[in-house]
Structure formats: structure tokens, C-alpha cells
Design a protein around this motif. Sequence first.
Motif, PDB file in Angstrom:
ATOM      1  N   PRO A 166       0.800  -1.238   0.000  1.00 15.45           N
ATOM      2  CA  PRO A 166       0.000   0.000   0.000  1.00 15.45           C
ATOM      3  C   PRO A 166       0.823   1.275   0.000  1.00 15.45           C
ATOM      4  O   PRO A 166       0.356   2.299  -0.484  1.00 15.45           O
ATOM      5  N   ASN A 167       2.064   1.234   0.520  1.00 19.93           N
ATOM      6  CA  ASN A 167       2.844   2.466   0.684  1.00 19.93           C
ATOM      7  C   ASN A 167       4.050   2.539  -0.246  1.00 19.93           C
ATOM      8  O   ASN A 167       4.941   3.346  -0.027  1.00 19.93           O
ATOM      9  N   PHE A 168       4.095   1.706  -1.257  1.00 19.61           N
ATOM     10  CA  PHE A 168       5.259   1.695  -2.139  1.00 19.61           C
ATOM     11  C   PHE A 168       5.195   2.872  -3.117  1.00 19.61           C
ATOM     12  O   PHE A 168       4.123   3.196  -3.649  1.00 19.61           O
ATOM     13  N   GLY A 169       6.356   3.457  -3.357  1.00 14.66           N
ATOM     14  CA  GLY A 169       6.413   4.571  -4.300  1.00 14.66           C
ATOM     15  C   GLY A 169       6.329   4.131  -5.741  1.00 14.66           C
ATOM     16  O   GLY A 169       5.919   4.890  -6.610  1.00 14.66           O
ATOM     17  N   SER A 170       6.698   2.886  -6.034  1.00 16.05           N
ATOM     18  CA  SER A 170       6.667   2.373  -7.404  1.00 16.05           C
ATOM     19  C   SER A 170       5.926   1.049  -7.409  1.00 16.05           C
ATOM     20  O   SER A 170       6.356   0.085  -6.786  1.00 16.05           O
ATOM     21  N   ARG A 171       4.800   1.013  -8.128  1.00 12.87           N
ATOM     22  CA  ARG A 171       4.012  -0.206  -8.272  1.00 12.87           C
ATOM     23  C   ARG A 171       3.673  -0.373  -9.745  1.00 12.87           C
ATOM     24  O   ARG A 171       3.101   0.538 -10.370  1.00 12.87           O
ATOM     25  N   ARG A 172       4.019  -1.538 -10.287  1.00 16.55           N
ATOM     26  CA  ARG A 172       3.851  -1.736 -11.723  1.00 16.55           C
ATOM     27  C   ARG A 172       3.250  -3.096 -12.012  1.00 16.55           C
ATOM     28  O   ARG A 172       3.566  -4.094 -11.341  1.00 16.55           O
ATOM     29  N   LEU A 173       2.390  -3.130 -13.034  1.00 13.80           N
ATOM     30  CA  LEU A 173       1.744  -4.352 -13.488  1.00 13.80           C
ATOM     31  C   LEU A 173       2.241  -4.658 -14.894  1.00 13.80           C
ATOM     32  O   LEU A 173       2.013  -3.869 -15.821  1.00 13.80           O
ATOM     33  N   PHE A 174       2.940  -5.784 -15.046  1.00 14.35           N
ATOM     34  CA  PHE A 174       3.468  -6.214 -16.345  1.00 14.35           C
ATOM     35  C   PHE A 174       2.488  -7.217 -16.962  1.00 14.35           C
ATOM     36  O   PHE A 174       2.317  -8.322 -16.447  1.00 14.35           O
ATOM     37  N   ILE A 175       1.833  -6.826 -18.053  1.00 13.95           N
ATOM     38  CA  ILE A 175       0.887  -7.698 -18.742  1.00 13.95           C
ATOM     39  C   ILE A 175       1.574  -8.280 -19.972  1.00 13.95           C
ATOM     40  O   ILE A 175       2.010  -7.537 -20.866  1.00 13.95           O
ATOM     41  N   ILE A 176       1.667  -9.618 -20.024  1.00 17.89           N
ATOM     42  CA  ILE A 176       2.278 -10.319 -21.149  1.00 17.89           C
ATOM     43  C   ILE A 176       1.185 -11.133 -21.823  1.00 17.89           C
ATOM     44  O   ILE A 176       0.668 -12.102 -21.246  1.00 17.89           O
ATOM     45  N   THR A 177       0.825 -10.749 -23.042  1.00 20.09           N
ATOM     46  CA  THR A 177      -0.289 -11.380 -23.731  1.00 20.09           C
ATOM     47  C   THR A 177      -0.117 -11.240 -25.235  1.00 20.09           C
ATOM     48  O   THR A 177       0.655 -10.395 -25.713  1.00 20.09           O
ATOM     49  N   ASP A 178      -0.860 -12.081 -25.975  1.00 18.81           N
ATOM     50  CA  ASP A 178      -0.885 -11.974 -27.432  1.00 18.81           C
ATOM     51  C   ASP A 178      -2.258 -11.547 -27.938  1.00 18.81           C
ATOM     52  O   ASP A 178      -2.462 -11.433 -29.157  1.00 18.81           O
ATOM     53  N   LEU A 203      -4.584   4.765  -8.132  1.00 15.32           N
ATOM     54  CA  LEU A 203      -3.865   4.154  -7.017  1.00 15.32           C
ATOM     55  C   LEU A 203      -2.357   4.347  -7.138  1.00 15.32           C
ATOM     56  O   LEU A 203      -1.613   4.127  -6.179  1.00 15.32           O
ATOM     57  N   GLY A 204      -1.894   4.775  -8.308  1.00 16.01           N
ATOM     58  CA  GLY A 204      -0.467   4.972  -8.527  1.00 16.01           C
ATOM     59  C   GLY A 204       0.230   3.789  -9.160  1.00 16.01           C
ATOM     60  O   GLY A 204       1.456   3.718  -9.158  1.00 16.01           O
ATOM     61  N   VAL A 205      -0.561   2.847  -9.715  1.00 21.43           N
ATOM     62  CA  VAL A 205       0.006   1.664 -10.354  1.00 21.43           C
ATOM     63  C   VAL A 205       0.164   1.932 -11.849  1.00 21.43           C
ATOM     64  O   VAL A 205      -0.785   2.383 -12.505  1.00 21.43           O
ATOM     65  N   VAL A 206       1.342   1.654 -12.371  1.00 24.49           N
ATOM     66  CA  VAL A 206       1.621   1.837 -13.793  1.00 24.49           C
ATOM     67  C   VAL A 206       1.480   0.492 -14.499  1.00 24.49           C
ATOM     68  O   VAL A 206       2.052  -0.513 -14.060  1.00 24.49           O
ATOM     69  N   ILE A 207       0.719   0.468 -15.588  1.00 26.86           N
ATOM     70  CA  ILE A 207       0.537  -0.746 -16.375  1.00 26.86           C
ATOM     71  C   ILE A 207       1.548  -0.747 -17.517  1.00 26.86           C
ATOM     72  O   ILE A 207       1.611   0.200 -18.302  1.00 26.86           O
ATOM     73  N   GLU A 208       2.332  -1.813 -17.582  1.00 30.72           N
ATOM     74  CA  GLU A 208       3.305  -1.989 -18.661  1.00 30.72           C
ATOM     75  C   GLU A 208       2.839  -3.154 -19.533  1.00 30.72           C
ATOM     76  O   GLU A 208       2.521  -4.232 -19.021  1.00 30.72           O
ATOM     77  N   LEU A 209       2.791  -2.936 -20.832  1.00 31.14           N
ATOM     78  CA  LEU A 209       2.335  -3.965 -21.762  1.00 31.14           C
ATOM     79  C   LEU A 209       3.516  -4.561 -22.515  1.00 31.14           C
ATOM     80  O   LEU A 209       4.348  -3.830 -23.064  1.00 31.14           O
ATOM     81  N   PHE A 210       3.562  -5.899 -22.555  1.00 27.56           N
ATOM     82  CA  PHE A 210       4.572  -6.623 -23.328  1.00 27.56           C
ATOM     83  C   PHE A 210       3.833  -7.519 -24.323  1.00 27.56           C
ATOM     84  O   PHE A 210       3.506  -8.668 -24.023  1.00 27.56           O
ATOM     85  N   PRO A 211       3.546  -6.996 -25.515  1.00 28.78           N
ATOM     86  CA  PRO A 211       2.721  -7.729 -26.481  1.00 28.78           C
ATOM     87  C   PRO A 211       3.524  -8.798 -27.203  1.00 28.78           C
ATOM     88  O   PRO A 211       4.684  -8.617 -27.531  1.00 28.78           O
ATOM     89  N   ILE A 212       2.872  -9.931 -27.462  1.00 27.45           N
ATOM     90  CA  ILE A 212       3.481 -11.035 -28.195  1.00 27.45           C
ATOM     91  C   ILE A 212       2.814 -11.118 -29.568  1.00 27.45           C
ATOM     92  O   ILE A 212       1.594 -11.302 -29.662  1.00 27.45           O
ATOM     93  N   SER A 213       3.584 -10.968 -30.613  1.00 28.49           N
ATOM     94  CA  SER A 213       3.071 -11.091 -31.972  1.00 28.49           C
ATOM     95  C   SER A 213       3.337 -12.500 -32.482  1.00 28.49           C
ATOM     96  O   SER A 213       4.418 -13.054 -32.274  1.00 28.49           O
ATOM     97  N   GLN A 214       2.340 -13.078 -33.161  1.00 24.81           N
ATOM     98  CA  GLN A 214       2.470 -14.404 -33.741  1.00 24.81           C
ATOM     99  C   GLN A 214       2.863 -14.278 -35.218  1.00 24.81           C
ATOM    100  O   GLN A 214       2.870 -13.186 -35.796  1.00 24.81           O
ATOM    101  N   GLU A 215       3.171 -15.432 -35.829  1.00 29.93           N
ATOM    102  CA  GLU A 215       3.582 -15.431 -37.229  1.00 29.93           C
ATOM    103  C   GLU A 215       2.482 -14.890 -38.132  1.00 29.93           C
ATOM    104  O   GLU A 215       2.758 -14.196 -39.097  1.00 29.93           O
TER     105      GLU A 215
END
Length: 638
Positions: A166-178, A203-215
Amino acid sequence: MADSREGWKNEEEDEEEELDETNYIAQKDAVLFAIDVSDRMLQPPPESNSKRAETDSPAMAAIKCAYQIMQQRIISSPKDMMGVLLFGTEESKFQEEDSNARGSIAYPHCYLLSDLNIPAAEDVKVLKSIVEDPEKAEKLLSPTKEPVSMSNLLFCANQIFTTRAPNFGSRRLFIITDKDDPHGSDKTARSQATVRAKDLYDLGVVIELFPISQEDHEFDRTKFYDDIIYRDPAEENDHALGPTSLKSNGDGISLLASLVSDINSKQVAKRTLFSNLPFEIGPGFKISVKGYNLLQKQMPARSCYVWLDGETPQIVTGQSARHEEHSTRVVEKAEIKKAYKFGGSQIMFSPEEQKELKNFGLPGLRIIGFKPQAMLPFWASVKKSTFIYPSEDDFVGSTRVFAALWQKLLKDKKMGLAWYIARVNATPLLVAILPSQERFDEGTNVQVIPAGLWLYPIPFVDDIRSPPEVPAPLVAPDELTDGMRKVVQQLQLPKAMYDPRKYPNPSLQWHYQILQSLALDDDLPEMADDKTVPKFRQIEKRAAEYINNWGKILAELSDSVKHKTEHDEDDPPKKKIKMKAETLEEMSVADLRKVIDAGTLSKYTATDLKSWLVSKNLPATGKKIDLIDRVEQWVEDN
């Protein structure tokens, strides 16, 4: 130059002391991996004839990536939190703290593989078991046939961050999806996901997206994720957009390596060495800046003792006490007093007086003048530099003023000279303020050096020492120089540049491998992976001929020099005339001043110094350093 204040520093207080615990906790990083487990994410890559072809599915590569990042975090950031959340699974698992929710599944198709917490050995073992056990991984990574609700995933992440960090200065959500459009034409589901994403942003949470591309499909952010990833409008560069070329194609370009590289490039910003430090550019003209320690040598550090004789390793709780010299009586803290030696006696000060002795004013950075950068000699580097950047917290407009100063120093090749006190009770320093231009890595386009100002500590007058006298260097003949030039040309690195990031410290890595083996109950490694060891086969293949030729030339020249030396030894030796060194008593005041400025007065014996002091009717008692001080004081007065 001002006199050095290093002597006033308390030995028990390091100049770069740790930040207080409250600030440190507020700046810790909490990262939650959200890995999509769908049918396409579980499909292995297409077959390839490449020897380096990958065999992991995108979901397994993401889990391996989290496993590697967790191992790195335990070492590099032991106080940061990390968790792994799978979504789209047939099985659901979430540790709900609300007692009313027992027996119910609050977040269907969300499997909390590793709870958000400071990584422990058990967390690493869980990920390791999935990575190394295909049957367990296949059972766990069973995709659901029902559509996955992104709002449900984001609400689950919200609950995890709220309860765990609850008190963290840096909170991040890494979403890995295709899946670039998980809800398609379902406007209600899209709207709900947008609301949950906004809640995370608030809430101060940063969402980071890591997209997976298929053939057969290129990931398109605009279909869904541009609506749920919020950014600060004040940010000029959108660093959080994530990579755009993560593909599972099986042609040797490892998806795992790409994921690890891209996630490492998104490491949390450097923790500040100081925040909102007043920067006085002129009388009554101040801005506020933050300082960062960007360059730090990594060394093995022991934070605790571990007892290994039991069934499992346990951390030892240590206790310390002070005893009298000739008895076993425990000395209390109130009985201990600190003193300074001066003139052969001990001078005691109270704790308040000691603090006052070290008080040189409030923390701040004050410019006292400007000089050309060409006046800064290369040998003036005595400590590592500190990077500073503007802050608008205390003074609005600091960024604009800071940018104007940076541009002016860069354009005119000037540097600022400043008086610098980093924190309360810190040792004052004289620093040169140097500008730096932004630089990027040519291969990855990742920022290497940021644009800003650097505080470059310069030495006080008593920090400067005269170099020792060395004999004239031995100059190699042109034949040897030309031959070695050919050898060096054959051994040049790619792009003729040494990249230290590709060569980790072998002793440090060996230290970490031992710690990891003890924590995970693994077998101890037999030898370290030392990437600094030269590749002898490649060296022999590329430069053996030139090295052998150079050795032949060296042998021929050595034989000729040896023959000449033997011939010279046959000649009668010349008589050496020994010159008598000038004594202190024979020197004039100007000559003595030259000796003092050159720093060679200490080469004279105590007898010579006493004889000179007696000739000047000065006290000749005490240690050698006291005698030198009296000589220097007499020369300064005369």
C-alpha cells in the motif's frame, strides 16, 4: 582552495549514509507479472532448422522470464517485491484476506502463482519446479474455454497491490499477452476494464504492456490497450509503451531473451540520493534539484550470518556488548565518552558539541563562480560524480531555469564551481558542475547517458600529492611497435568498443551462485562462468602468425642489446662523483618554500629538522610531523 574538512568527519558515520527507513520504504518497487495462459500462448513456435531455434511457448517463456527476473531481484534489489499472476487458466487460486469470501472464488480464471512479496527461496522453487517439470507445467497451464474478463484481472491486481504494497512509491503491473482485442465488440466488458484501469492509475500503479506477436498476426495496441494504459500528460517521452517486436517465430531470435531484455530496460528509476536540495545560482535565486547515484561499484556484501549445521540454514541473531579491559563487567552506553587527541592529551566533547563541530550549514548547492571546462585537469577526479535533475516540488519553474543553465554551460563549454553539502552532517565538498548530452546505445537505442548536470568533486589543496619520481620510460623500437599494431588490429572488439555490461564480474557472480545454491538446497557449482577469460582459440586463429613474428623480432633485438651490454662491461667503469645534498640550514627561505610546495620536506630526517629548528631558536621536541609543522609555519610567517 579551502582547507579540507575531512578530519572533522565522525568515523562511525559514512559520508554516503543510508536514507532513513521511511523514505526507503516509500521508494521500493513492487512488480506483478500478469501472464496470459491462452491456447495460442501455449502453442510452441514453428519448427526451424536453426541450431538456436527456441522451443518454448510464449507462456512458458514468460514464466522463465519471471523466474530469471526474480533471481536478479533477490540479488540487485533484495527489498523489492515481486509476484506472478496467471490469467486465463482453468483453475483459480487467490488468497483472499476477507473472511466472508472463504469458499468462494472472487476472481475466476486468475491463478496467483507467486504472491506479491519480497522473493524468498520458496517462491523461486515454485517457479523453478514449473520451468523444469513439463508435466507439472502442463497441468497448471490449462487454459479455460470461457472468455477472460480483463476487468476481473485488473480488479484482482488492484486488490493485490492494495493489500501487499500500500505504501510503495513504485508499483507496476506487467501484462504479457498476445490478445490485442480480448473483448471484441463487447462494449460493456471494455467499459468495465477501462474503469478498473483508471482505478489502478489513481492508485499509482503503472501498467506496462509486453505484447506477443504471432507469425500470422501482428499485435495492434490501438484495438484495446491504448484505452486502458494511462500516462502522465507531463511526460515528454512515453517510456512505458513497451516493446513492439516480441515475436515467437522459432528462427533463433529467442523470445525469452527479448522479454528479459525489455523488462530489464524498464527498471524502476534510480532512487534519489537526495530530494529537493536547494540549488542557489545567484544571491536570492534558488531552484530545487534531485540527486542520483548512477555509478556504483558492486561488491559482495554480507548483511547477516547464516548457521548451516542444522537441518535447514537459519539466520543468526547477533548480540554485542562492551566489557572492561581487566574484568567481565558490561560497560553501559552512558559510561562511554568520545574524545579527540590533540597535543598529546584527550579533549572530550558532549554529543551536542560534536554535532556542532560537524555543522557547516544547511544542505545545499551554491555556485561560487564559473570557469572554462579546459581548466579542469584529468587528475582532479577524487570521488564518483552525482547526477542532478530539476524538481518542481519546492520552486515552480526550476525545470526551465535548470534547462537554461544546462544549455549555457554546454554551448560555452563552461563549468560551474560550487559549494556542496548533500545532507545534514555531510562533509562539505567543492564540486565542478558539468553538463552532459543525452546519448543512446546504437544497437538497442536505450539511453546510456542522460541529459543533465553532474556534480564532479574536486580535491582540496591537501588532497593533492606530488607523484613519486619514476625513471625514464623504456621506449620500444619502431619494429616492435609496428608488429604489435598488427596484433592489436586482429584482436579488436566489434565496433572497436568495450561494453562492460556484457562482462559481469566473475567473483561477484560466483558469490551469488553460492548464495543461490545454499538458499535453494542445490548442489554447489564446481566452477564459475568467467566471461573475462580470453578466447584463446580465436586469438590463435586470428593473430598467431603476427604474434610469432613479433616474438622473433623481440628475440633479435634482445640479443643485440645483450651483446652491446656485454661489450660495454669490458670497458673500465667511469668514476662516479657523489654530490652532497644541500642541508636545510644551507637553504634560503625561497628554497625552503620550494621544498614545502613540492611536498618533499618529509624526506629529511628528524635530526635535520631538529638541527634547523635549533638554529632558528625554535622548540625541537615532539614527533617528526610536529617538527615539519613548525618549519612550515616559520616559512609561512617569513
